[in-house]
Motif scaffolding. Structure first.
Motif, short mmCIF file in Angstrom:
data_model
loop_
_atom_site.label_atom_id
_atom_site.label_comp_id
_atom_site.label_asym_id
_atom_site.label_seq_id
_atom_site.Cartn_x
_atom_site.Cartn_y
_atom_site.Cartn_z
N LEU A 2 0.84 -1.20 0.00
CA LEU A 2 0.00 0.00 0.00
C LEU A 2 0.87 1.24 0.00
O LEU A 2 1.87 1.32 0.73
N LEU A 3 0.49 2.21 -0.80
CA LEU A 3 1.15 3.53 -0.84
C LEU A 3 0.10 4.61 -0.69
O LEU A 3 -1.01 4.49 -1.23
N ALA A 4 0.42 5.67 0.03
CA ALA A 4 -0.45 6.84 0.10
C ALA A 4 0.11 7.94 -0.80
O ALA A 4 1.29 8.27 -0.70
N LEU A 5 -0.72 8.45 -1.69
CA LEU A 5 -0.34 9.58 -2.54
C LEU A 5 -0.98 10.82 -1.95
O LEU A 5 -2.20 10.95 -1.94
N ARG A 6 -0.16 11.72 -1.42
CA ARG A 6 -0.66 12.91 -0.76
C ARG A 6 0.04 14.15 -1.29
O ARG A 6 1.26 14.28 -1.16
N ARG A 7 -0.72 15.05 -1.87
CA ARG A 7 -0.14 16.33 -2.27
C ARG A 7 0.36 17.06 -1.02
O ARG A 7 -0.27 16.96 0.04
N PRO A 8 1.48 17.76 -1.10
CA PRO A 8 1.98 18.48 0.08
C PRO A 8 0.97 19.51 0.59
O PRO A 8 0.22 20.10 -0.20
N GLY A 9 0.95 19.68 1.89
CA GLY A 9 0.07 20.69 2.48
C GLY A 9 0.59 22.09 2.21
O GLY A 9 1.71 22.30 1.75
N TRP A 10 -0.26 23.06 2.48
CA TRP A 10 0.12 24.46 2.31
C TRP A 10 0.98 24.92 3.49
O TRP A 10 0.87 24.40 4.60
N THR A 11 1.81 25.91 3.24
CA THR A 11 2.60 26.52 4.30
C THR A 11 2.40 28.03 4.23
O THR A 11 2.35 28.61 3.14
N PRO A 12 2.29 28.69 5.38
CA PRO A 12 2.08 30.14 5.37
C PRO A 12 3.32 30.88 4.91
O PRO A 12 4.46 30.41 5.07
N VAL A 13 3.11 32.06 4.35
CA VAL A 13 4.19 32.95 3.94
C VAL A 13 3.98 34.29 4.62
O VAL A 13 2.96 34.53 5.27
N GLU A 14 4.95 35.16 4.46
CA GLU A 14 4.87 36.47 5.11
C GLU A 14 3.60 37.19 4.69
O GLU A 14 3.26 37.26 3.50
N GLY A 15 2.89 37.71 5.66
CA GLY A 15 1.64 38.42 5.40
C GLY A 15 0.40 37.60 5.66
O GLY A 15 -0.70 38.16 5.77
N ASP A 16 0.55 36.28 5.78
CA ASP A 16 -0.60 35.42 6.08
C ASP A 16 -1.00 35.58 7.55
O ASP A 16 -0.16 35.72 8.43
N ASP A 17 -2.31 35.54 7.79
CA ASP A 17 -2.85 35.56 9.15
C ASP A 17 -3.64 34.27 9.34
O ASP A 17 -4.86 34.24 9.23
N TRP A 18 -2.89 33.19 9.60
CA TRP A 18 -3.50 31.87 9.70
C TRP A 18 -3.80 31.51 11.15
O TRP A 18 -3.02 31.84 12.06
N ILE A 26 -16.33 39.55 2.34
CA ILE A 26 -15.84 38.51 3.24
C ILE A 26 -14.78 39.08 4.18
O ILE A 26 -13.90 39.84 3.75
N ASP A 27 -14.87 38.71 5.46
CA ASP A 27 -13.83 39.17 6.40
C ASP A 27 -13.15 38.02 7.14
O ASP A 27 -12.29 38.26 7.99
N VAL A 28 -13.48 36.76 6.82
CA VAL A 28 -12.74 35.62 7.35
C VAL A 28 -12.96 34.44 6.40
O VAL A 28 -14.04 34.23 5.87
N LEU A 29 -11.88 33.69 6.17
CA LEU A 29 -11.91 32.51 5.31
C LEU A 29 -11.71 31.27 6.18
O LEU A 29 -10.85 31.25 7.05
N ALA A 47 -5.91 40.80 0.96
CA ALA A 47 -6.98 41.59 1.56
C ALA A 47 -6.84 41.74 3.07
O ALA A 47 -7.65 42.41 3.71
N GLY A 48 -5.82 41.10 3.65
CA GLY A 48 -5.64 41.17 5.10
C GLY A 48 -6.70 40.41 5.87
O GLY A 48 -7.04 40.77 7.00
N ILE A 49 -7.23 39.34 5.27
CA ILE A 49 -8.31 38.56 5.88
C ILE A 49 -7.73 37.37 6.63
O ILE A 49 -6.90 36.64 6.08
N PRO A 50 -8.16 37.15 7.87
CA PRO A 50 -7.67 35.97 8.61
C PRO A 50 -8.20 34.68 8.00
O PRO A 50 -9.30 34.64 7.43
N VAL A 51 -7.41 33.62 8.14
CA VAL A 51 -7.77 32.30 7.59
C VAL A 51 -7.77 31.28 8.72
O VAL A 51 -6.75 31.08 9.38
N VAL A 52 -8.91 30.66 8.93
CA VAL A 52 -8.99 29.52 9.84
C VAL A 52 -8.73 28.28 9.00
O VAL A 52 -9.50 27.98 8.08
N ILE A 53 -7.67 27.55 9.29
CA ILE A 53 -7.28 26.42 8.46
C ILE A 53 -7.22 25.15 9.29
O ILE A 53 -6.56 25.10 10.33
N VAL A 54 -7.97 24.14 8.85
CA VAL A 54 -8.05 22.88 9.57
C VAL A 54 -6.87 21.99 9.16
O VAL A 54 -6.67 21.72 7.98
#
Length: 245
Positions: free
Chosen positions: A93-109, A188-191, A211-218
């Motif tokens: 068995l192999l799992a194929l998983r695209r890499p997750g996102w990583t925050p960059v400067e300016g992100d409000d995660w 929109i003021d939150v993603l 847009a300077g919008i905060p992001v709630v990321i699971v």
């Protein structure tokens, strides 16, 4: 060789195309949650297996030589069923998983571990929510009464939904200009999103940062212990030709 791809993702479809072109017998299994999925080449089955035992039985009956779990990073149940089924069937068995996102400067995660935690974080961050977690699990937001939600999904979601919500039916890939327009048009003021990774739905993160919008990321759930992981279709295709070695 017969390879079973647990699919439903862009990567799963591309992997089926690659292996089919190489002359490998491929069966893609789709969960059936999308009304009109983009079908990959090769054999296709739709629906569940009946748990780990049912999947193991299917693998044995159809003489599967290798299984590749290319499901969505948040489709955790099938991934653990696949791990148990592969172990009992003695199939690699192999799992194929695209890499997750990583925050960059300016992100409000604001990372959280569940949809329920995401729902709890929303009231402190905004009142007009762009909810892009898909149509499954929306019940977690059904009690959030002091915010308005724009719910984006491929197919119409079923209740319960947030008490104040509008549904936007759309399918990626999405463009940066399009995501900017959604944020502007709906004020929109939150993603809220899941860490699905990949480029198809990433523009919303750039638009939120601009847009300077905060992001709630699971955060995504972990791959089952002991299961090797490939980050690209090319890696998975190479493994499929020499599974377990």
């Amino acid at each position: 060789m017969h390879v079973l791809i647990l699919g439903g993702t862009t990567e799963g479809r591309r992997l089926a195309e690659t292996l089919d072109a190489d002359g490998v017998r491929v069966t893609s299994s789709l969960a059936g949650r999308v009304a009109a999925p983009r079908l990959p080449p090769g054999e296709v089955r739709v629906g569940g297996f009946g748990g780990a035992e049912g999947l193991a039985r299917w693998v044995r009956e159809h003489q599967v030589d290798a299984v590749i779990d290319a499901t969505h990073p948040f489709a955790g149940t099938i991934s653990f069923h696949a791990a148990r089924a592969a172990a009992t069937s003695h199939v690699p068995l192999l799992a194929l998983r695209r890499p997750g996102w990583t925050p960059v400067e300016g992100d409000d995660w604001h990372p959280v571990d569940s949809l329920e935690a995401a729902a709890g974080a929303v009231p402190e961050l905004g009142r007009r929510v762009f909810l892009t977690t898909g149509r499954m699990g929306l019940a977690a937001f059904a009690e959030v009464a002091d915010a308005w939600f724009l719910v984006r999904s491929v197919d119409p979601p079923e209740p319960p939904l947030p008490p104040r919500a509008e549904v936007l039916l759309d399918r990626g890939p999405f463009t940066l200009e399009g995501e900017r327009e959604v944020l502007r048009a709906y004020a929109i003021d939150v993603l809220v999103t899941k860490d699905s990774g990949g480029a198809a739905t990433a523009p919303k993160l750039t638009a939120a940062r601009e847009a300077g919008i905060p992001v709630v990321i699971v955060r995504r759930p972990p791959v089952p212990d002991g299961v090797p992981v490939a980050a690209t279709v090319e890696e998975a295709a190479a493994w499929a030709h020499r599974p377990g070695r």
